[in-house]
Structures are given as structure tokens and as C-alpha cells.
Design a protein around this motif. Structure first.
Motif, PDB file in Angstrom:
ATOM      1  N   GLU A  42       0.838  -1.206   0.000  1.00  0.00           N
ATOM      2  CA  GLU A  42       0.000   0.000   0.000  1.00  0.00           C
ATOM      3  C   GLU A  42       0.870   1.251   0.000  1.00  0.00           C
ATOM      4  O   GLU A  42       1.920   1.311   0.622  1.00  0.00           O
ATOM      5  CB  GLU A  42      -0.911   0.009   1.227  1.00  0.00           C
ATOM      6  CG  GLU A  42      -1.844   1.213   1.280  1.00  0.00           C
ATOM      7  CD  GLU A  42      -2.743   1.191   2.509  1.00  0.00           C
ATOM      8  OE1 GLU A  42      -3.667   2.017   2.577  1.00  0.00           O
ATOM      9  OE2 GLU A  42      -2.515   0.350   3.406  1.00  0.00           O
ATOM     10  N   GLY A  43       0.429   2.273  -0.732  1.00  0.00           N
ATOM     11  CA  GLY A  43       1.123   3.554  -0.711  1.00  0.00           C
ATOM     12  C   GLY A  43       2.364   3.619  -1.580  1.00  0.00           C
ATOM     13  O   GLY A  43       3.188   4.510  -1.408  1.00  0.00           O
ATOM     14  N   ILE A  44       2.518   2.686  -2.527  1.00  0.00           N
ATOM     15  CA  ILE A  44       3.663   2.723  -3.443  1.00  0.00           C
ATOM     16  C   ILE A  44       3.386   3.780  -4.516  1.00  0.00           C
ATOM     17  O   ILE A  44       2.306   3.826  -5.100  1.00  0.00           O
ATOM     18  CB  ILE A  44       3.885   1.352  -4.118  1.00  0.00           C
ATOM     19  CG1 ILE A  44       3.982   0.235  -3.065  1.00  0.00           C
ATOM     20  CG2 ILE A  44       5.118   1.383  -5.003  1.00  0.00           C
ATOM     21  CD1 ILE A  44       5.148   0.364  -2.142  1.00  0.00           C
ATOM     22  N   LEU A  78       9.923   3.483  -0.079  1.00  0.00           N
ATOM     23  CA  LEU A  78      11.019   3.435   0.871  1.00  0.00           C
ATOM     24  C   LEU A  78      11.506   2.000   1.080  1.00  0.00           C
ATOM     25  O   LEU A  78      12.690   1.768   1.310  1.00  0.00           O
ATOM     26  CB  LEU A  78      10.573   4.038   2.208  1.00  0.00           C
ATOM     27  CG  LEU A  78      11.626   4.146   3.310  1.00  0.00           C
ATOM     28  CD1 LEU A  78      12.783   5.017   2.861  1.00  0.00           C
ATOM     29  CD2 LEU A  78      11.013   4.712   4.582  1.00  0.00           C
ATOM     30  N   LYS A  79      10.600   1.037   0.963  1.00  0.00           N
ATOM     31  CA  LYS A  79      10.949  -0.357   1.268  1.00  0.00           C
ATOM     32  C   LYS A  79      11.513  -1.098   0.061  1.00  0.00           C
ATOM     33  O   LYS A  79      12.251  -2.067   0.218  1.00  0.00           O
ATOM     34  CB  LYS A  79       9.708  -1.100   1.794  1.00  0.00           C
ATOM     35  CG  LYS A  79       9.996  -2.537   2.233  1.00  0.00           C
ATOM     36  CD  LYS A  79       8.769  -3.174   2.847  1.00  0.00           C
ATOM     37  CE  LYS A  79       9.021  -4.639   3.226  1.00  0.00           C
ATOM     38  NZ  LYS A  79      10.105  -4.773   4.197  1.00  0.00           N
ATOM     39  N   TYR A  80      11.187  -0.633  -1.152  1.00  0.00           N
ATOM     40  CA  TYR A  80      11.598  -1.348  -2.356  1.00  0.00           C
ATOM     41  C   TYR A  80      12.531  -0.496  -3.218  1.00  0.00           C
ATOM     42  O   TYR A  80      12.504   0.731  -3.160  1.00  0.00           O
ATOM     43  CB  TYR A  80      10.372  -1.750  -3.179  1.00  0.00           C
ATOM     44  CG  TYR A  80       9.430  -2.672  -2.448  1.00  0.00           C
ATOM     45  CD1 TYR A  80       9.748  -4.015  -2.266  1.00  0.00           C
ATOM     46  CD2 TYR A  80       8.229  -2.202  -1.917  1.00  0.00           C
ATOM     47  CE1 TYR A  80       8.897  -4.861  -1.583  1.00  0.00           C
ATOM     48  CE2 TYR A  80       7.370  -3.043  -1.227  1.00  0.00           C
ATOM     49  CZ  TYR A  80       7.704  -4.374  -1.069  1.00  0.00           C
ATOM     50  OH  TYR A  80       6.858  -5.208  -0.391  1.00  0.00           O
ATOM     51  N   GLN A  81      13.329  -1.169  -4.016  1.00  0.00           N
ATOM     52  CA  GLN A  81      14.219  -0.464  -4.929  1.00  0.00           C
ATOM     53  C   GLN A  81      13.412   0.197  -6.040  1.00  0.00           C
ATOM     54  O   GLN A  81      12.424  -0.369  -6.509  1.00  0.00           O
ATOM     55  CB  GLN A  81      15.234  -1.436  -5.538  1.00  0.00           C
ATOM     56  CG  GLN A  81      16.234  -2.006  -4.545  1.00  0.00           C
ATOM     57  CD  GLN A  81      17.323  -2.804  -5.224  1.00  0.00           C
ATOM     58  OE1 GLN A  81      17.446  -2.787  -6.430  1.00  0.00           O
ATOM     59  NE2 GLN A  81      18.110  -3.503  -4.434  1.00  0.00           N
ATOM     60  N   PHE A  96      -3.513  -4.524 -18.507  1.00  0.00           N
ATOM     61  CA  PHE A  96      -3.264  -4.992 -17.141  1.00  0.00           C
ATOM     62  C   PHE A  96      -1.776  -5.285 -16.973  1.00  0.00           C
ATOM     63  O   PHE A  96      -1.112  -5.786 -17.896  1.00  0.00           O
ATOM     64  CB  PHE A  96      -4.075  -6.249 -16.846  1.00  0.00           C
ATOM     65  CG  PHE A  96      -3.947  -6.726 -15.426  1.00  0.00           C
ATOM     66  CD1 PHE A  96      -4.608  -6.089 -14.399  1.00  0.00           C
ATOM     67  CD2 PHE A  96      -3.140  -7.818 -15.115  1.00  0.00           C
ATOM     68  CE1 PHE A  96      -4.485  -6.522 -13.087  1.00  0.00           C
ATOM     69  CE2 PHE A  96      -3.005  -8.256 -13.812  1.00  0.00           C
ATOM     70  CZ  PHE A  96      -3.692  -7.601 -12.790  1.00  0.00           C
ATOM     71  N   LEU A  97      -1.257  -4.960 -15.793  1.00  0.00           N
ATOM     72  CA  LEU A  97       0.165  -5.167 -15.509  1.00  0.00           C
ATOM     73  C   LEU A  97       0.331  -5.768 -14.113  1.00  0.00           C
ATOM     74  O   LEU A  97      -0.207  -5.251 -13.135  1.00  0.00           O
ATOM     75  CB  LEU A  97       0.916  -3.831 -15.582  1.00  0.00           C
ATOM     76  CG  LEU A  97       2.373  -3.849 -15.090  1.00  0.00           C
ATOM     77  CD1 LEU A  97       3.231  -4.707 -16.017  1.00  0.00           C
ATOM     78  CD2 LEU A  97       2.928  -2.440 -15.006  1.00  0.00           C
ATOM     79  N   GLU A  98       1.052  -6.862 -14.030  1.00  0.00           N
ATOM     80  CA  GLU A  98       1.457  -7.440 -12.753  1.00  0.00           C
ATOM     81  C   GLU A  98       2.955  -7.233 -12.598  1.00  0.00           C
ATOM     82  O   GLU A  98       3.718  -7.499 -13.521  1.00  0.00           O
ATOM     83  CB  GLU A  98       1.119  -8.932 -12.694  1.00  0.00           C
ATOM     84  CG  GLU A  98      -0.362  -9.226 -12.570  1.00  0.00           C
ATOM     85  CD  GLU A  98      -0.632 -10.703 -12.339  1.00  0.00           C
ATOM     86  OE1 GLU A  98       0.283 -11.515 -12.631  1.00  0.00           O
ATOM     87  OE2 GLU A  98      -1.728 -11.050 -11.890  1.00  0.00           O
ATOM     88  N   ILE A  99       3.370  -6.767 -11.427  1.00  0.00           N
ATOM     89  CA  ILE A  99       4.781  -6.455 -11.232  1.00  0.00           C
ATOM     90  C   ILE A  99       5.196  -6.790  -9.811  1.00  0.00           C
ATOM     91  O   ILE A  99       4.406  -6.667  -8.864  1.00  0.00           O
ATOM     92  CB  ILE A  99       5.057  -4.964 -11.532  1.00  0.00           C
ATOM     93  CG1 ILE A  99       6.556  -4.672 -11.484  1.00  0.00           C
ATOM     94  CG2 ILE A  99       4.273  -4.063 -10.596  1.00  0.00           C
ATOM     95  CD1 ILE A  99       6.916  -3.312 -12.023  1.00  0.00           C
ATOM     96  N   THR A 100       6.435  -7.252  -9.665  1.00  0.00           N
ATOM     97  CA  THR A 100       7.013  -7.557  -8.362  1.00  0.00           C
ATOM     98  C   THR A 100       8.225  -6.665  -8.153  1.00  0.00           C
ATOM     99  O   THR A 100       9.131  -6.640  -8.983  1.00  0.00           O
ATOM    100  CB  THR A 100       7.430  -9.034  -8.262  1.00  0.00           C
ATOM    101  OG1 THR A 100       6.286  -9.866  -8.489  1.00  0.00           O
ATOM    102  CG2 THR A 100       8.013  -9.339  -6.879  1.00  0.00           C
ATOM    103  N   LEU A 101       8.233  -5.922  -7.060  1.00  0.00           N
ATOM    104  CA  LEU A 101       9.342  -5.026  -6.769  1.00  0.00           C
ATOM    105  C   LEU A 101      10.389  -5.746  -5.925  1.00  0.00           C
ATOM    106  O   LEU A 101      10.067  -6.625  -5.120  1.00  0.00           O
ATOM    107  CB  LEU A 101       8.843  -3.782  -6.017  1.00  0.00           C
ATOM    108  CG  LEU A 101       7.797  -2.944  -6.745  1.00  0.00           C
ATOM    109  CD1 LEU A 101       7.406  -1.738  -5.893  1.00  0.00           C
ATOM    110  CD2 LEU A 101       8.300  -2.492  -8.103  1.00  0.00           C
ATOM    111  N   GLN A 102      11.626  -5.359  -6.109  1.00  0.00           N
ATOM    112  CA  GLN A 102      12.732  -5.966  -5.368  1.00  0.00           C
ATOM    113  C   GLN A 102      12.915  -5.254  -4.041  1.00  0.00           C
ATOM    114  O   GLN A 102      13.052  -4.030  -3.990  1.00  0.00           O
ATOM    115  CB  GLN A 102      14.027  -5.894  -6.184  1.00  0.00           C
ATOM    116  CG  GLN A 102      15.193  -6.626  -5.533  1.00  0.00           C
ATOM    117  CD  GLN A 102      16.426  -6.653  -6.412  1.00  0.00           C
ATOM    118  OE1 GLN A 102      16.387  -6.216  -7.557  1.00  0.00           O
ATOM    119  NE2 GLN A 102      17.519  -7.149  -5.881  1.00  0.00           N
TER     120      GLN A 102
END
Length: 262
Positions: A42-44, A78-81, A96-102
Motif C-alpha cells: 500500500e502507498g507505493i 522506501l521499502k523497495y528499490q 493490465f500489468l502485474e509487477i514484483t518489486l525488489q
């Protein structure tokens, strides 16, 4: 003669086809997206760098943002690159887009706590640095001269009281209105700070002093706000604090950029 006429028709057809494709590629549509990370979705911040559109992810990691084919989305937290994603023709067509942050792993430097206390109160007080007195802007007490913003009441005690229930307030909590209002206010403060910093110093200053190119300035200042107290320091005109925050953040931010951009 027929060959010439036929060649002309082919050229016209190709030109029309290219124009039609260009119009299709330039057309905006609302992209739905979802973060696949398990926690802290949340909040990205989601920013379309091509259209200068922005939004924030919901509590389940979902978001909506206007895009065109070949636009670039920038994800910041703040938590992800920081991460960029290009809207390919396939993504644009699917909508539609699915994405995983590092996840970002921070290595903390050694912390040294000073000053060391001796037990003599009078001597210890003389060695402690005194912080400037805060004003009413810092704590929100009466003194604000602008338009009063909507207050967010406490759920227990103000919305749900022992003798009554504020139905409107309860609905706003259940519907997520107050949660979105908090995020929107945070976003507005950040955007205002970025605009004020940019106008005060100028893009050339950041490029000359910290090697931050103009097309990366917004991302850099957003990174500063999320990782330092630069917003507070700038607001109270603590320019030494602003300089220190920029100096610390610049080195860290540049280290996260792709090698070819350094």
C-alpha cells in the motif's frame, strides 16, 4: 504508366497505415495494475514519466493509471528499490500489468551516541545541543490562516462513542475514504515540496552539485523526501539540514541507478 500509378497507390497505402498505427499507439487508456509482493504493497508511488501522471497503490497493491504504448512507469517506495517498466504493445493491449518489486536491504552504519552523560546534571545540560523552538505550524495548534481541511476523527471515541455513532464517519472508515484521504494529503505535501525545491534551486544546481540529470530530478527529490527529513528542514528554513540531506541521498540514489546512467 500503370506501374507508376500502382506504385503511388502503394505509397499512399503505406503512409495511411503508418498514420493509423501512430494514432493507435498515441491513444491513452487506463491501465490496471497489481503488485505481487506479499507485504507492504500500500502507498507505493506509481508515476508515468511519459505523461507526468501519478497515483498510489491501494491496500491490496492495485492501482490505475493512464498510459500509452511505450510509456515508462516508475515505481518508488522506501521499502523497495526504484524500478521502471516500459508499457509494451502487449501490456497496452491487455490493459493490465502485474509487477514484483525488489526489496531494498539497507546496511546501517555504526551508530555512536553522543554526548556521554557524566551524572552531573548541570554539566550534562551544557553539553546537550538545544533544538530551535517549534512554532504552531509544527504542531498544528490554532494559528493556521488558510482554509481548514477536513479532520479525520478517531474511530473509537469520536466516530463510535458510548452513547452515539457517527454514521457518516463510520461509512468513511468502512469505505476507505479516510485512508485514501491520508495518502492523498501525504502525496500533496511531497509534490509541493518537490516543486518548491526545484523552483528554489533550479535543475542546473542539482546536476552541477550532485550529478542528478534533469530527467531524474523528480525521482531523486521524491527519494530524498522518503528517506530524510528534507521536507521538514526546508519548511523551517534549516538549509544546512537540506544540504546534508541532499548530499547523503545523492550518493545513495546514484548507486541505485543502472550503470549506464551513472
Amino acid at each position: 504508366m500503370n506501374c507508376t500509378s500502382r506504385a503511388s497507390k502503394i505509397k499512399i497505402f503505406i503512409v495511411c497505415w503508418l498514420c493509423a498505427c501512430s494514432i493507435g499507439w498515441a491513444q491513452e487508456k487506463t491501465l490496471r495494475g497489481n503488485l505481487q509482493n506479499r507485504t507492504d504493497v500500500e502507498g507505493i508511488h506509481v508515476i508515468n514519466l511519459s505523461l507526468n501522471e501519478r497515483t498510489i497503490t491501494n491496500e491490496d497493491g492495485s492501482f490505475r493509471i493512464p498510459v500509452r504504448a511505450n510509456d515508462t512507469l516508475f515505481f518508488s517506495s522506501l521499502k523497495y528499490q526504484p524500478q521502471t517498466t516500459v508499457i509494451t504493445q502487449e501490456i497496452y493491449k491487455d490493459g493490465f500489468l502485474e509487477i514484483t518489486l525488489q526489496e531494498l536491504v539497507n546496511e546501517l552504519d555504526e551508530v555512536l551516541i553522543l554526548p556521554r552523560l557524566s551524572g552531573d546534571i548541570e554539566k550534562d545540560l551544557q553539553r546537550i545541543e538545544i533544538i530551535d523552538t517549534i512554532n504552531f505550524y509544527d504542531v498544528g495548534i490554532p494559528g493556521f490562516l488558510g482554509v481548514q481541511e477536513e479532520k479525520i476523527p478517531n474511530l473509537m471515541g469520536q466516530v463510535i462513542a458510548p452513547t452515539a455513532v457517527n454514521l457518516e464517519g463510520l461509512y468513511k472508515y468502512i469505505s476507505g475514504y479516510y485512508r485514501k484521504l491520508k495518502l492523498r494529503r501525504k502525496w500533496d505535501v511531497e509534490n509541493s515540496t518537490i516543486e518548491n525545491l526545484t523552483n528554489s534551486y533550479g535543475a542546473a544546481f542539482f546536476e552541477e552539485a550532485f550529478q542528478i540529470p534533469e530527467d531524474r530530478l523528480y525521482e531523486f527529490l521524491l527519494f530524498c523526501i522518503e528517506t530524510t527529513d528534507i521536507e521538514r528542514d526546508f519548511r523551517i528554513e534549516n538549509y544546512n539540514g537540506v544540504w546534508e540531506a541532499l548530499t547523503r541521498s545523492a550518493s545513495e540514489y546514484r548507486s541505485r541507478l543502472p550503470k549506464k546512467e551513472e
